[in-house]
Structures are given as structure tokens and as C-alpha cells.
Design a protein around this motif. Structure first.
Motif, short mmCIF file in Angstrom:
data_model
loop_
_atom_site.label_atom_id
_atom_site.label_comp_id
_atom_site.label_asym_id
_atom_site.label_seq_id
_atom_site.Cartn_x
_atom_site.Cartn_y
_atom_site.Cartn_z
N THR A 22 -7.84 -0.15 -1.22
CA THR A 22 -7.17 0.96 -1.73
C THR A 22 -7.24 0.58 -3.45
O THR A 22 -6.98 -0.48 -3.89
CB THR A 22 -5.56 0.88 -1.56
N ASP A 29 -10.42 -2.88 -5.91
CA ASP A 29 -9.11 -2.45 -5.58
C ASP A 29 -8.05 -2.36 -7.32
O ASP A 29 -7.31 -1.80 -7.25
CB ASP A 29 -8.13 -3.69 -5.29
N ASP A 77 -5.64 2.20 -7.12
CA ASP A 77 -5.01 3.25 -7.91
C ASP A 77 -5.72 3.58 -9.52
O ASP A 77 -5.41 4.42 -10.21
CB ASP A 77 -3.78 2.69 -8.27
N LEU A 94 -7.80 1.01 7.53
CA LEU A 94 -7.76 0.94 6.06
C LEU A 94 -8.04 -0.53 5.61
O LEU A 94 -7.71 -1.39 6.10
CB LEU A 94 -6.17 1.18 5.77
N SER A 134 -0.63 1.72 8.35
CA SER A 134 -1.96 0.93 8.42
C SER A 134 -2.31 0.76 9.88
O SER A 134 -3.38 0.11 9.96
CB SER A 134 -1.58 -0.44 7.67
N LYS A 146 -5.28 8.50 -5.86
CA LYS A 146 -5.69 6.98 -5.03
C LYS A 146 -6.98 7.06 -4.36
O LYS A 146 -7.30 8.35 -4.00
CB LYS A 146 -4.65 6.65 -4.23
N PHE A 204 0.72 -1.21 0.10
CA PHE A 204 -0.10 -0.01 0.04
C PHE A 204 0.93 1.44 0.10
O PHE A 204 1.66 1.51 0.93
CB PHE A 204 -0.83 -0.04 1.24
N ILE A 244 -9.22 5.50 -1.36
CA ILE A 244 -8.87 4.65 -0.06
C ILE A 244 -10.21 4.47 0.85
O ILE A 244 -11.07 5.57 0.96
CB ILE A 244 -7.81 4.94 0.83
#
Length: 244
Positions: free
Chosen positions: A117, A226, A119, A114, A53, A100, A45, A102
């Protein structure tokens, strides 16, 4: 006797050094932040930045150094009765870089963790010429669904997508697009989990502006948050229809 003294001094220094290294290793092993950072690095991550995290009462604590929050929304996403948070983050020093998104799920002790995630779920904010691709942009959480709304009156058109938790995965459930072109308007409605695709076209060249709607039944697909790029999926479904 002169040779023995230096030898004893060397031995004492060596033993002290070993004890210090051993203590440091034990302290690091028992350090919860160190554990969290190691685990986070393993999950890749934001590997280019300092990783954090561990859970926190402040969502901003879970944003890596060098990033800022662009958009945020709050709502019960995993349907556990607690209000979760979705954040769009971008680099402070390079707003042209990819963004990004999240997902922070709320714990019963009022902290956040978290969970997801991506991208790829958001397109680039600016094109090569430095112009904003979509404006306005909006994210929201309602009735257990995460919605991403991107608007553009130009060639990009509007793009709407929705995600929902199914077990522990955040799954794409719906995509909708609307484009206004020369001579026609077109819309796409796609439900990946059901494999249902509807394409609509309005002929603006004629006074009555007739519309045509076609329904296609494609292979059922499961796209996880993701790794999902709605833009790539739209191109894929258009391609599959044109190949028929």
C-alpha cells in the motif's frame, strides 16, 4: 432463609455472565475475519476506515469502505506465473483527498491478498484551485514491472515511473520527466538503483534548437513502493546536481 435466596440468584447470574464472556472471547479468537482485522490494524493499513485484509476472489472486497476504484491494471508483477492487480483508490465523498495505490497478489487458489500500500506514490489529483494536475493518467503491468504514466502539457510536464519486485520489496527502478518551458525543453532520466542521472536540455530559442546532455553518477538509492514519492525524489536529485 430470605437472605440466602437473593444471594444464590446473584451467584447464578454472575456465573452465567462469566461463561458468556469467556465464550465470546473464544469465538472472537477463532474468527478468521477478526484475526485479519486485528492484524491489518497493526499494519496501519487505511486505519481511518474499516480494515479488511483477508484474501478474496474479488479484488473489490479488499477495497475499504468509503473508497472507490479509480484505475486498475492486471499482470504478473512478482513473476510467479499468476496475474496480479494494481488499484488506484480514492474516497467516494472527497475526490480532492489524497489517493492510495494498492497491490494485490494472486494466490494459487485464485484468491487475492493485499501485499503493498502506498499513500505517496501518486501526486494529488487536483491542485488548490481544483484543476486536475495530470491528464491523462495511466497505470500498467508489463514484463514484471509496474508503470505509472502521468501526462501534462502545462507546467507539471510528464512524469513516468517504474517499480519492480526484488525479493519481497517493490522497488523504484526508473523515473523519467519531460517539461516544456519558455525557451527550452528539458528531460530527466534517473535510475536510482544504479545512481545514474541524465539531464537533457533543448534550446528552442535558436532555429537549429541545439540540445545538451549531461550524465551524473549519484549515490545508489533503494526506494520502496510503500514510502516513495517520485515528485520528492525528482526535487532531491535536481537539488543534489545544483549543489555540485
Amino acid at each position: 432463609m430470605k437472605k440466602i435466596i437473593p444471594l444464590l440468584a446473584f451467584c447464578l447470574l454472575y456465573l452465567c455472565s462469566c461463561r458468556k464472556d469467556k465464550k465470546s472471547a473464544i469465538d472472537q479468537k477463532n474468527d478468521p475475519v477478526a484475526k485479519a482485522t486485528k492484524k491489518d490494524t497493526a499494519n496501519s493499513f487505511l486505519t481511518e476506515e474499516q480494515t479488511v485484509s483477508f484474501k478474496s476472489e474479488k479484488p473489490s472486497d479488499l477495497v475499504p469502505d468509503g473508497y472507490e476504484i479509480q484505475y486498475d491494471t492486471e499482470g504478473d508483477l512478482n513473476q510467479d506465473g499468476l496475474s496480479d492487480i494494481a488499484l488506484v483508490i480514492r474516497k467516494k465523498e472527497d475526490t480532492l483527498a489524497g489517493r492510495k495505490m494498492i497491490i494485490l497478489l494472486k494466490n494459487t487458489d485464485k484468491t487475492y491478498r493485499l501485499d503493498k500500500t502506498s499513500d505517496t506514490v501518486l501526486p494529488d489529483e487536483y491542485n488548490e484551485a481544483g484543476y486536475k494536475m495530470y491528464d491523462p493518467e495511466d497505470i500498467s503491468i508489463e514484463k514484471g514491472e509496474l508503470s505509472i504514466h502521468l501526462y501534462d502539457t502545462g507546467p507539471n510536464g510528464n512524469q513516468f515511473s517504474r517499480f519492480k519486485y526484488m525479493n519481497s520489496d517493490l522497488i523504484l527502478t526508473y523515473i523519467e520527466t519531460y517539461n516544456m518551458g519558455a525557451g527550452s525543453h528539458s528531460a530527466l532520466y534517473y535510475e536510482p538503483m544504479n545512481g545514474k542521472l541524465v539531464l537533457e536540455t533543448v534550446n528552442t530559442m535558436k532555429e537549429e534548437m541545439p540540445s545538451e546532455s549531461k550524465t551524473f553518477h549519484l549515490k545508489k538509492e533503494k526506494y520502496v513502493f510503500d514510502k516513495t514519492s517520485p515528485e520528492d525524489i525528482i526535487r532531491k536529485v535536481y537539488g543534489s546536481v545544483n549543489d555540485e
